[in-house]
Design an enzyme around this catalytic site. Structure first.
Site, PDB file in Angstrom:
ATOM      1  N   ARG A   1      71.140  67.570  40.398  1.00  0.00           N
ATOM      2  CA  ARG A   1      69.968  68.414  40.101  1.00  0.00           C
ATOM      3  C   ARG A   1      70.181  69.161  38.769  1.00  0.00           C
ATOM      4  O   ARG A   1      71.238  69.713  38.502  1.00  0.00           O
ATOM      5  CB  ARG A   1      69.766  69.427  41.235  1.00  0.00           C
ATOM      6  CG  ARG A   1      68.557  70.358  41.053  1.00  0.00           C
ATOM      7  CD  ARG A   1      68.953  71.705  40.469  1.00  0.00           C
ATOM      8  NE  ARG A   1      67.853  72.665  40.469  1.00  0.00           N
ATOM      9  CZ  ARG A   1      67.904  73.836  39.848  1.00  0.00           C
ATOM     10  NH1 ARG A   1      68.984  74.194  39.171  1.00  0.00           N
ATOM     11  NH2 ARG A   1      66.890  74.657  39.886  1.00  0.00           N
ATOM     12  N   VAL A   2      69.164  69.132  37.938  1.00  0.00           N
ATOM     13  CA  VAL A   2      69.174  69.893  36.687  1.00  0.00           C
ATOM     14  C   VAL A   2      68.007  70.871  36.753  1.00  0.00           C
ATOM     15  O   VAL A   2      66.899  70.501  37.138  1.00  0.00           O
ATOM     16  CB  VAL A   2      69.037  68.947  35.473  1.00  0.00           C
ATOM     17  CG1 VAL A   2      68.818  69.717  34.197  1.00  0.00           C
ATOM     18  CG2 VAL A   2      70.282  68.058  35.351  1.00  0.00           C
TER      19      VAL A   2
ATOM     20  N   THR B   1      70.722  83.230  36.491  1.00  0.00           N
ATOM     21  CA  THR B   1      71.065  82.647  35.195  1.00  0.00           C
ATOM     22  C   THR B   1      71.156  83.752  34.157  1.00  0.00           C
ATOM     23  O   THR B   1      70.393  84.709  34.220  1.00  0.00           O
ATOM     24  CB  THR B   1      69.912  81.712  34.751  1.00  0.00           C
ATOM     25  OG1 THR B   1      69.749  80.727  35.738  1.00  0.00           O
ATOM     26  CG2 THR B   1      70.163  81.085  33.404  1.00  0.00           C
TER      27      THR B   1
ATOM     28  N   THR C   1      64.839  83.309  34.041  1.00  0.00           N
ATOM     29  CA  THR C   1      65.839  83.202  35.097  1.00  0.00           C
ATOM     30  C   THR C   1      65.098  82.969  36.403  1.00  0.00           C
ATOM     31  O   THR C   1      63.904  83.261  36.492  1.00  0.00           O
ATOM     32  CB  THR C   1      66.707  84.472  35.152  1.00  0.00           C
ATOM     33  OG1 THR C   1      67.735  84.312  36.130  1.00  0.00           O
ATOM     34  CG2 THR C   1      65.893  85.703  35.506  1.00  0.00           C
ATOM     35  N   GLY C   2      65.802  82.447  37.397  1.00  0.00           N
ATOM     36  CA  GLY C   2      65.154  82.245  38.690  1.00  0.00           C
ATOM     37  C   GLY C   2      65.066  80.776  39.050  1.00  0.00           C
ATOM     38  O   GLY C   2      65.816  79.952  38.513  1.00  0.00           O
TER      39      GLY C   2
ATOM     40  N   SER D   1      77.170  82.611  39.382  1.00  0.00           N
ATOM     41  CA  SER D   1      76.008  81.783  39.061  1.00  0.00           C
ATOM     42  C   SER D   1      76.049  81.246  37.623  1.00  0.00           C
ATOM     43  O   SER D   1      75.081  80.648  37.162  1.00  0.00           O
ATOM     44  CB  SER D   1      74.731  82.605  39.249  1.00  0.00           C
ATOM     45  OG  SER D   1      74.859  83.824  38.539  1.00  0.00           O
TER      46      SER D   1
ATOM     47  N   THR E   1      74.106  78.489  32.898  1.00  0.00           N
ATOM     48  CA  THR E   1      74.110  78.683  34.354  1.00  0.00           C
ATOM     49  C   THR E   1      74.882  77.568  35.059  1.00  0.00           C
ATOM     50  O   THR E   1      75.048  76.474  34.499  1.00  0.00           O
ATOM     51  CB  THR E   1      72.658  78.681  34.890  1.00  0.00           C
ATOM     52  OG1 THR E   1      72.663  79.067  36.261  1.00  0.00           O
ATOM     53  CG2 THR E   1      72.009  77.323  34.781  1.00  0.00           C
TER      54      THR E   1
HETATM   55  N1  GLY Z   1      67.263  79.003  36.490  1.00  0.00           N
HETATM   56  C1  GLY Z   1      68.419  78.299  36.832  1.00  0.00           C
HETATM   57  C2  GLY Z   1      68.236  77.148  37.678  1.00  0.00           C
HETATM   58  O1  GLY Z   1      67.228  76.991  38.336  1.00  0.00           O
HETATM   59  O2  GLY Z   1      69.132  76.334  37.719  1.00  0.00           O
END
Ligand code: GLY
Length: 324
Positions: A211-212, A183, A234-235, A82, A201
């Site tokens: 996508r960001v 992440t 994170t998440g 990841s 990440t």
């Molecule tokens: N927290 C990382 C993402 O959603 O890309």
């Protein structure tokens, strides 16, 4: 006898102390003292990352250097799927990377949607140090990296490619959604009492191309205010962006919340927005204040984080940290 310093400190950390703080103005925050360096990072791959960061902190180095060196460990580890090299790709098979870094003086840099660079965190740091900008994205970020001596590499490992191909056969090109996304977010305080943070990440696996997430967004996945504290996330990035997660937490700490209570309040905002529909969402927050006190909170129970100091080298799970 209660000294002025002790009184300020205990008052600052009592929730509801805001009117008092406003009267005193921010210099009150400068009265705390930190004697030990400390580094925290999300998930269990934070353990080797913290160990690397600790070498710098223990030698009296800067938190900024420590967090950059620390997060480079999972970036370069093909077993971590990841982050960086070995990260699972988007739904078109591209490994696209997001990263950001912030220091004690509000200097910050980030890269988004960057491909082919093993250490996006170091590119983010160069954006901070060598450009008048904060964020570079996509081809522009790659061009900047190459101009600054980074080399382009294939980050899609055979293992990640195999998983992606299996996914494409079973899923009708519908982006994968799951409760967890791992992440690495790292925050640290150095011997001088200065805070810094870094996040990096490969983003949600099998996401839309382009996508960001929250990871390159200052104020979402990372924020540092040296007079108050630092926070990272994170998440599921979309949920973190929606509440400006890390900035919210740092503001709450500036207004007297403990790190754990600030993280919990941010999680509660997400739960409220989602109207309790959170079964498939994981978001975890981690925070550290100017005094070296730290805490965390997450939606789901499987969140864990790593802490390293002179006295600790541990993984803490939700049951350990909820009320810290
Ligand atoms: N927290 C990382 C993402 O959603 O890309």
């Amino acid at each position: 006898m209660t000294t002025r310093r002790g009184f300020l400190r205990s008052t600052v950390f009592a929730a509801g102390a805001l009117p008092f703080i406003n009267r005193l103005r921010l210099p009150g925050f400068r009265s705390g003292s930190v004697t030990k360096p400390l580094v925290l990072s999300t998930w269990n791959f934070g353990m080797p990352a913290n160990k690397e960061a600790w070498k710098i902190l223990d030698a009296g180095g800067k938190a900024l250097d420590a967090v950059e060196a620390g997060v480079k460990i999972p970036e370069g580890d093909p077993k971590v799927t990841s982050v960086g090299y070995g990260g699972l790709p988007d739904r078109d098979g591209h490994v696209t990377l997001d990263a950001c870094i912030m220091d004690e003086d509000f200097n910050c840099g980030s890269v988004a949607f960057l491909e082919g660079i093993m250490h996006p965190i170091s590119v983010a740091r160069l954006v901070m140090e060598k450009t008048p900008h904060i964020m570079l994205a996509g081809d522009g970020a790659l061009q900047f990296a190459l101009q600054n001596g980074f080399k382009k590499e294939n980050l899609l490992t055979p293992e990640a490619e195999k998983k992606w191909k299996e996914w494409t056969e079973k899923n009708n090109y519908i982006p994968y959604e799951k409760t967890n996304h791992d992440t690495i977010g790292m925050i640290a305080i150095d011997k001088a009492g200065n805070l810094s943070g870094a996040v990096t990440t490969s983003g949600l696996k099998y996401k839309y191309h382009g996508r960001v997430g929250d990871s390159p967004i200052i104020g979402a996945a990372l924020y540092v205010n040296n007079d108050a504290g630092a926070a990272t996330a994170t998440g599921v990035g979309e949920e973190v962006i929606r509440i400006c997660g890390a900035h919210t937490i740092v503001e709450l700490m500036a207004n007297g919340y403990s790190p754990a209570d600030a993280c919990k309040a941010a999680v509660e905002r997400i739960i409220k927005i989602k109207k309790d529909n959170i079964k498939d969402i994981q978001v975890g927050f981690l925070a550290l204040n100017k005094y070296g006190e730290y805490g965390a909170y997450a939606i789901q129970n499987d969140f864990e984080y790593a802490v390293y100091s002179e006295t600790e080298n541990n993984i803490l799970k939700k049951s350990d940290y909820s009320f810290r």
